[in-house]
Structures are given as structure tokens and as C-alpha cells.
Design an enzyme around this catalytic site. Structure first.
Site, PDB file in Angstrom:
ATOM      1  N   LEU A 108      11.519  11.949  -1.356  1.00  0.00           N
ATOM      2  CA  LEU A 108      12.406  12.554  -2.223  1.00  0.00           C
ATOM      3  C   LEU A 108      13.585  12.974  -0.911  1.00  0.00           C
ATOM      4  O   LEU A 108      13.211  13.212   0.153  1.00  0.00           O
ATOM      5  CB  LEU A 108      11.995  13.857  -2.888  1.00  0.00           C
ATOM      6  N   ASP A 109      15.162  13.335  -1.461  1.00  0.00           N
ATOM      7  CA  ASP A 109      15.882  13.641  -0.400  1.00  0.00           C
ATOM      8  C   ASP A 109      15.426  15.025  -0.323  1.00  0.00           C
ATOM      9  O   ASP A 109      15.003  15.665  -1.059  1.00  0.00           O
ATOM     10  CB  ASP A 109      17.342  13.529  -0.973  1.00  0.00           C
ATOM     11  N   LYS A 110      16.253  15.500   0.929  1.00  0.00           N
ATOM     12  CA  LYS A 110      15.872  16.923   1.493  1.00  0.00           C
ATOM     13  C   LYS A 110      16.061  17.972   0.500  1.00  0.00           C
ATOM     14  O   LYS A 110      15.293  18.887   0.082  1.00  0.00           O
ATOM     15  CB  LYS A 110      16.671  17.211   2.697  1.00  0.00           C
ATOM     16  N   THR A 131      16.545  17.647  -2.999  1.00  0.00           N
ATOM     17  CA  THR A 131      16.047  17.216  -4.243  1.00  0.00           C
ATOM     18  C   THR A 131      14.646  17.890  -4.241  1.00  0.00           C
ATOM     19  O   THR A 131      13.770  17.653  -3.124  1.00  0.00           O
ATOM     20  CB  THR A 131      15.858  15.643  -4.574  1.00  0.00           C
ATOM     21  N   ARG A 180      21.808   9.420  -7.731  1.00  0.00           N
ATOM     22  CA  ARG A 180      23.080  10.122  -7.453  1.00  0.00           C
ATOM     23  C   ARG A 180      24.415   8.949  -7.283  1.00  0.00           C
ATOM     24  O   ARG A 180      25.586   9.070  -7.805  1.00  0.00           O
ATOM     25  CB  ARG A 180      22.756  10.839  -5.965  1.00  0.00           C
TER      26      ARG A 180
END
Length: 312
Positions: free
Chosen positions: A144-146, A148, A245
Site C-alpha cells: 500500500l502507498d505510504k 493509504t 488514483r
């Protein structure tokens, strides 16, 4: 073919005659007399890229793919330090565990984040994870992105990791996100189908493009409409970098608070990060086959945004 020096970076464009070859076989021919096992280690370490993305050794090449060989291996983190950081475990058994990752936490070590990542916390919680998978990403099935938040799947032994990675490739692991987007989405539900690749103007970003891209498909459903925003339930069918996104931006409804793909002139009081949360995981258990359905409610910061008068 002359031997490459260990500092050389080499690029090759795949021709029609080479399409369909496995990545490891293709690279082995380029780097003879290296063994196939040695080539597979290069691929695992990230020393071989396809269209500037890491791929598995068995990736089937397509005409036009650009294979980049970094002959000097990137330095590998061989000893990630365990660190007792806050960790919310949603589910755990002998084979896997699921974490509800907090926003702001980087998943695995990277420059500037060597000791404050989810992996550091996982190794403090379960030291035996060090033996699962690669050194700096032990047990990780996806990322997961930082900024998120939400559910992240971790394998506890190699058999489970292999099985879960295969399920991910076969699209048997279903992930559902909650995303607040800017604007009122008119359709109650829909599917975004558009290929994603590197942005030619900024290689750090992804974009919808037909050039050196991969298929990407995202399903969405409206949960609630607000005055100038829409809360969506989003299910990515494929797993491209920044897929949700990028796709939402492409149809004109970027994720609220997104500093990269969002609208620079958009400000929502109380929102300090992108409004994107991995809310649900549904998958067959890698050992028993039993269906697991795991959920994580919206964290307090995002729930507070939905309750603010400015949004209503």
C-alpha cells in the site's frame, strides 16, 4: 556479444520474434554464460526491469517491451532491524496474518525509511518472517502507498507466500477500497478500463497511456454523494502501481487530498492525506481453501472528514 562491465546499464527492446519468451530466459541469453538461477536472482533483486517496472521471472514478454539490465546489483538490505512499532493485527493463524496499516507508515525499507516501516514492526512481532521471501520484503504479498491506510496481507511461511502470490496473479484475491473523490460522479457504478504506464514527462509518476503500458481495470460503485464530493467503493481487478488514483484522475474525479494525482487547488478542511482506505479483503485461505472476508473500518481521520459540515 562482448561482456558487460559490472557498472553497465543495458537496454533492449523486445522484437516480434522474441515476444512470448519468459523474462528469465530472455535475459539469460543476453548475459551468457550466467546460469538461469543467477538470472532469476538478478530479477528478484530488482536488477532487471521491464518498462521500468519490476516483473517476475516468468513474465511473458511482449513486442515493444523495453528490458533494462542493471549489471551492477543494487545494494540489498540483508538485515532489516526489528523495531517494536504499533501494529494492528486484524487476523492471524499459522499461515498468514492481515495488518490494518496506519496512514503515514511506509511498508518496506527504502532510502530515508530504514527502521520505521511496517516490515521493521512485523519482524519485531514475528521474527520468523525473516525467512519468508526476500530480505527487505519478508512475507509481503502486496503493498500500500505510504498515505493509504488499510488491510495488508502477509504470508508466515514460504508455502503460503507462493500460494498467495499465485492467487494474486490469478486475481483470486479481491480488494475493496473506500475513496472520496472530488466532484459528483453521475453513474451509480461503472468500470474504468485503460492501460497504465510511466508518465513520459515525469518517470516518477504513472499515467493512462498506450506507450509501454499494461492493461488495467478498476470497478467502482457510489456509496454516498455529497455536495461536491462522492464516496466510492472501488475494486481494482488488476494491480498496477497507483492504479486507483490514476484511473480516478483519468475520468475527472481525482481522490480528495491526493498530493500527486489530485487537484492542486482543492482543499478540504480536516483532510491531511489522500482519502483512500483498503477496507476489505476477500480470498481463499492458501492452505485450507476456506473463504476469508476481512474488513477494516474507516480510520478516525477519514471518518471525521465525512462528518464535517464543509463536506455536507
Amino acid at each position: 556479444m562482448s561482456a558487460a562491465s559490472r557498472n553497465e546499464v543495458r537496454k533492449y527492446e523486445v522484437g516480434p520474434a522474441e515476444a512470448g519468451q519468459r523474462l528469465d530466459r530472455f535475459v539469460q541469453q543476453l548475459l551468457a554464460p550466467l546460469s538461469r538461477a543467477a538470472v532469476q536472482r538478478l530479477i528478484e533483486e530488482g536488477a532487471v526491469l521491464v518498462n521500468e517496472e519490476r516483473e517476475k521471472a516468468g513474465y511473458g514478454l511482449r513486442a515493444g517491451d523495453v528490458v533494462e539490465v542493471l549489471w551492477q546489483l543494487p545494494q540489498r538490505v540483508t538485515e532489516v532491524a526489528p523495531r517494536a512499532l504499533p501494529l494492528e493485527i486484524v487476523y492471524e493463524d499459522d499461515d498468514l496474518l492481515v495488518v490494518n496499516k496506519a496512514a503515514g507508515m511506509v511498508v518496506h525499507p527504502a532510502p530515508g525509511h530504514e527502521e520505521d516501516t511496517l516490515v521493521n514492526a512485523l519482524l519485531a512481532y514475528r521474527p520468523q518472517l525473516r525467512e519468508v521471501g526476500s530480505g527487505e520484503r519478508p512475507g509481503l504479498v502486496h503493498r500500500l502507498d505510504k498515505d493509504t491506510s488499510g488491510l495488508l496481507l502477509v504470508a508466515k511461511h514460504q508455502q503460503a507466500l507462493t500460494a498467495l502470490a499465485d492467487m494474486m496473479q490469478r486475481r483470486q484475491i479481491h480488494k475493496r477500497y473506500l475513496a472520496l473523490v472530488v466532484g459528483q460522479v453521475p453513474l451509480d457504478q461503472g468500470t474504468i478500463e485503460a492501460p497504465i504506464g510511466r508518465d513520459p514527462r515525469n518517470r516518477q509518476l504513472m499515467t493512462v497511456t498506450a506507450h509501454h503500458s499494461r492493461e488495467a481495470r478498476t470497478h467502482f460503485r457510489v456509496v454516498r454523494r455529497f455536495a461536491q464530493h462522492t464516496l466510492l467503493s472501488v475494486e481494482p481487478e488488476t494491480g498496477r502501481t497507483h492504479q486507483i488514483r490514476v484511473h480516478l484522475k483519468a475520468i475527472g474525479y481525482p481522490v480528495a487530498g491526493d498530493p500527486v494525482y489530485g487537484r492542486s487547488n482543492h482543499r478540504l478542511p480536516g483532510l491531511t492525506r489522500q482519502f483512500l482506505h483498503a477496507a476489505q479483503l476477500v480470498l481463499p485461505h492458501p492452505v485450507t481453501g476456506t473463504t476469508l472476508k476481512l474488513e477494516a473500518p474507516l480510520p478516525a481521520d477519514l471518518q471525521a472528514v465525512l462528518e464535517r459540515e464543509e463536506l455536507l
